[in-house]
Write a protein that holds these residues in place. Sequence first.
Motif, PDB file in Angstrom:
ATOM      1  N   GLU A  47       0.753  -1.207  -0.130  1.00  0.00           N
ATOM      2  CA  GLU A  47       0.022  -0.059   0.016  1.00  0.00           C
ATOM      3  C   GLU A  47       0.807   1.168  -0.059  1.00  0.00           C
ATOM      4  O   GLU A  47       0.770   2.177  -0.538  1.00  0.00           O
ATOM      5  CB  GLU A  47      -0.985   0.023   1.154  1.00  0.00           C
ATOM      6  CG  GLU A  47      -1.916  -0.974   1.033  1.00  0.00           C
ATOM      7  CD  GLU A  47      -2.715  -1.214   2.349  1.00  0.00           C
ATOM      8  OE1 GLU A  47      -2.499  -0.550   3.293  1.00  0.00           O
ATOM      9  OE2 GLU A  47      -3.576  -2.234   2.592  1.00  0.00           O
ATOM     10  N   GLU A  48       1.785   1.218   0.893  1.00  0.00           N
ATOM     11  CA  GLU A  48       2.862   2.480   0.944  1.00  0.00           C
ATOM     12  C   GLU A  48       3.591   2.557  -0.147  1.00  0.00           C
ATOM     13  O   GLU A  48       4.245   3.737  -0.351  1.00  0.00           O
ATOM     14  CB  GLU A  48       3.403   2.547   2.427  1.00  0.00           C
ATOM     15  CG  GLU A  48       2.577   2.582   3.414  1.00  0.00           C
ATOM     16  CD  GLU A  48       3.134   2.836   4.759  1.00  0.00           C
ATOM     17  OE1 GLU A  48       4.287   3.463   4.763  1.00  0.00           O
ATOM     18  OE2 GLU A  48       2.537   2.784   5.827  1.00  0.00           O
ATOM     19  N   THR A  49       4.081   1.611  -0.974  1.00  0.00           N
ATOM     20  CA  THR A  49       5.161   1.628  -1.932  1.00  0.00           C
ATOM     21  C   THR A  49       4.584   1.565  -3.468  1.00  0.00           C
ATOM     22  O   THR A  49       5.191   2.074  -4.170  1.00  0.00           O
ATOM     23  CB  THR A  49       6.343   0.552  -1.622  1.00  0.00           C
ATOM     24  OG1 THR A  49       5.674  -0.818  -1.886  1.00  0.00           O
ATOM     25  CG2 THR A  49       6.707   1.008  -0.482  1.00  0.00           C
ATOM     26  N   LYS A  82      11.749   5.659  -7.315  1.00  0.00           N
ATOM     27  CA  LYS A  82      10.605   6.078  -6.143  1.00  0.00           C
ATOM     28  C   LYS A  82      10.435   4.816  -5.151  1.00  0.00           C
ATOM     29  O   LYS A  82      10.319   4.882  -3.859  1.00  0.00           O
ATOM     30  CB  LYS A  82       9.369   6.185  -6.722  1.00  0.00           C
ATOM     31  CG  LYS A  82       8.106   6.780  -5.801  1.00  0.00           C
ATOM     32  CD  LYS A  82       7.030   7.193  -6.521  1.00  0.00           C
ATOM     33  CE  LYS A  82       6.137   5.857  -6.890  1.00  0.00           C
ATOM     34  NZ  LYS A  82       4.815   6.188  -7.172  1.00  0.00           N
ATOM     35  N   VAL A  83      10.371   3.496  -5.669  1.00  0.00           N
ATOM     36  CA  VAL A  83      10.360   2.406  -4.898  1.00  0.00           C
ATOM     37  C   VAL A  83      11.370   2.151  -4.075  1.00  0.00           C
ATOM     38  O   VAL A  83      11.359   1.683  -2.810  1.00  0.00           O
ATOM     39  CB  VAL A  83       9.881   1.167  -5.842  1.00  0.00           C
ATOM     40  CG1 VAL A  83       9.909  -0.245  -5.197  1.00  0.00           C
ATOM     41  CG2 VAL A  83       8.462   1.368  -6.514  1.00  0.00           C
ATOM     42  N   GLU A  84      12.720   2.356  -4.741  1.00  0.00           N
ATOM     43  CA  GLU A  84      13.871   2.231  -3.799  1.00  0.00           C
ATOM     44  C   GLU A  84      13.713   2.982  -2.712  1.00  0.00           C
ATOM     45  O   GLU A  84      14.215   2.561  -1.666  1.00  0.00           O
ATOM     46  CB  GLU A  84      15.054   2.331  -4.623  1.00  0.00           C
ATOM     47  CG  GLU A  84      15.445   1.358  -5.752  1.00  0.00           C
ATOM     48  CD  GLU A  84      16.651   1.569  -6.622  1.00  0.00           C
ATOM     49  OE1 GLU A  84      17.145   2.915  -6.652  1.00  0.00           O
ATOM     50  OE2 GLU A  84      17.321   0.792  -7.259  1.00  0.00           O
ATOM     51  N   PRO A 136       8.556   2.379   6.763  1.00  0.00           N
ATOM     52  CA  PRO A 136       6.907   2.650   6.770  1.00  0.00           C
ATOM     53  C   PRO A 136       6.680   4.066   7.432  1.00  0.00           C
ATOM     54  O   PRO A 136       7.379   4.658   8.345  1.00  0.00           O
ATOM     55  CB  PRO A 136       6.389   1.655   7.784  1.00  0.00           C
ATOM     56  CG  PRO A 136       7.399   1.077   8.866  1.00  0.00           C
ATOM     57  CD  PRO A 136       8.719   1.273   7.777  1.00  0.00           C
ATOM     58  N   GLU A 137       5.730   4.761   6.885  1.00  0.00           N
ATOM     59  CA  GLU A 137       5.104   5.919   7.416  1.00  0.00           C
ATOM     60  C   GLU A 137       4.972   5.654   8.962  1.00  0.00           C
ATOM     61  O   GLU A 137       4.581   4.622   9.323  1.00  0.00           O
ATOM     62  CB  GLU A 137       3.798   6.355   6.817  1.00  0.00           C
ATOM     63  CG  GLU A 137       4.153   6.648   5.229  1.00  0.00           C
ATOM     64  CD  GLU A 137       2.942   6.875   4.533  1.00  0.00           C
ATOM     65  OE1 GLU A 137       2.024   7.194   5.092  1.00  0.00           O
ATOM     66  OE2 GLU A 137       3.123   7.165   3.150  1.00  0.00           O
TER      67      GLU A 137
END
Length: 222
Positions: free
Chosen positions: A167-169, A208-210, A217-218
């Motif tokens: 979800e976050e990446t 962006k993913v790296e 995590p946030e």
Amino acid sequence: MHIVIMGCGRVGAALAQTLEQQGHTVAVVDQDPTAFRRLGSGFGGRRVTGVGFDQDTLREAGIEEAGAFAAVSSGDNSNIIAARVAREMFGIENVAARIYDPRRAEVYQRLGIPTVATVRWTADQMLRRLLPSGAEPLWRDPSGGVQLAEVHTSASWIGHKVSTLQEETGVRVAFLTRLGEAILPSSQTVLQEGDLVHVMMRTDEIEKVEAAFAEGPEEGGH
């Protein structure tokens, strides 16, 4: 299934023995008849002496009733020519070629011939263990738009669910390697120390993913 293998070196012999043990019929082609000694006396398949991209040799090996063809000789050119003959002349769909030169491997991949670049793969796997960082592409689709990659994951992700990571990446986790075993995660799978994370992602989103994997995590995102 009947499978034809070109090349009776260590890889070809091991492949032939494994496939036969799994119940397939196998024919092995090699220019050097002494190479067949590697198969051992228990091997029940065909041993065909000849050039692996010669059509008559391939027919003798049963290519016309084969469901797959593997080119694993020591020569890149021979492997790719043989793979193309099997695909284009005999219509074999499941074809793979071993290639030592990684630059060539990418070219042939775009021709639709799946390749295994052995030296590069071994070196890359060692480097991933010595210098874990960023993303290491394992597969690209022929257009180059999507790829499967192992992405270095910050220790701060340990204890979080795979679903949270996705979800976050914005990636899709294809599988994890845990203690040497590949596992298909569910939405409830929790990341553990030592997990290697393999993801499907768009090639243009690698940076962006790296960054997201490296940052963790946030706040409060469990």
